[in-house]
Enzyme design. Structure first.
Site, PDB file in Angstrom:
ATOM      1  N   ASP A   1       0.842  -1.262  -0.174  1.00  0.00           N
ATOM      2  CA  ASP A   1      -0.038  -0.081  -0.225  1.00  0.00           C
ATOM      3  C   ASP A   1       0.767   1.345   0.138  1.00  0.00           C
ATOM      4  O   ASP A   1       1.941   1.065   0.588  1.00  0.00           O
ATOM      5  CB  ASP A   1      -0.841   0.114   1.220  1.00  0.00           C
TER       6      ASP A   1
ATOM      7  N   ASP B   1      -6.771  -1.338  -4.819  1.00  0.00           N
ATOM      8  CA  ASP B   1      -7.899  -1.147  -3.924  1.00  0.00           C
ATOM      9  C   ASP B   1      -8.930  -0.163  -4.656  1.00  0.00           C
ATOM     10  O   ASP B   1     -10.106  -0.145  -4.469  1.00  0.00           O
ATOM     11  CB  ASP B   1      -7.505  -0.510  -2.494  1.00  0.00           C
TER      12      ASP B   1
END
Length: 166
Positions: A124, A142
């Site tokens: 991330d 995402d």
């Protein structure tokens, strides 16, 4: 089912899986580029007080739920991909909206699945601060998953009789 129907369905699949492939490829290129140039925990300020690129590893799913359950998350991802294909895509005459929705969803799932398989965690990097709330760090995969879910919800709410809601 005529030969032209097979070609048409093939073109639909090419578009859907082209979107999925492009999403997965872009996600992985960004993640691998950041891994090359940054260290875990490193943060680059882009917009002061609002947006940073912060490289972290997440062993869970959204908001770190099911942390350290990588094998379970891999299995869930594979099951979801199979359900998507066999229940919502295979043999369907999907419109452009549905192809985009499913293409983004598959691409997002694959992007994070590749991370889990290769690194045992998801990479991330998008780090936002909204009015003093530091939102959990996330990635392009995402974003693709969330956008696809919004698009699918719109399709279901509209009540279209093709693909998603059938």
């Amino acid at each position: 089912c005529s030969f032209s129907d097979i070609i048409f369905v093939g073109d639909i699949m090419k578009k859907l899986f082209g979107i999925a492939f492009a999403t997965t490829l872009l996600d992985q290129l960004i993640k691998n580029g950041l891994l090359f140039f940054m260290s875990y925990g490193e943060s680059i300020n882009i917009i002061n007080g609002f947006f940073n690129i912060t490289l972290i590893g997440n062993t869970g799913a959204a908001f770190s739920i099911l942390s350290s359950n990588t094998l379970l998350l891999i299995i869930i991802s594979l099951v979801v991909l199979n359900v998507l294909y066999f229940c919502f895509i295979k043999g369907k005459n999907l419109n452009d909206f549905e192809q985009l929705s499913f293409g983004l969803l598959i691409g997002g799932i694959l992007g994070n699945l590749i991370d889990r398989v290769l690194r045992m965690q998801v990479i991330d990097y998008l780090d936002f601060n909204f009015f003093g709330f530091n939102f959990p760090v996330f990635n392009l995969a995402d974003i693709a998953i969330v956008i696809s879910m919004i698009l699918i919800a719109i399709q279901v709410i509209k009540g279209d009789k093709n693909g998603v809601s059938s």
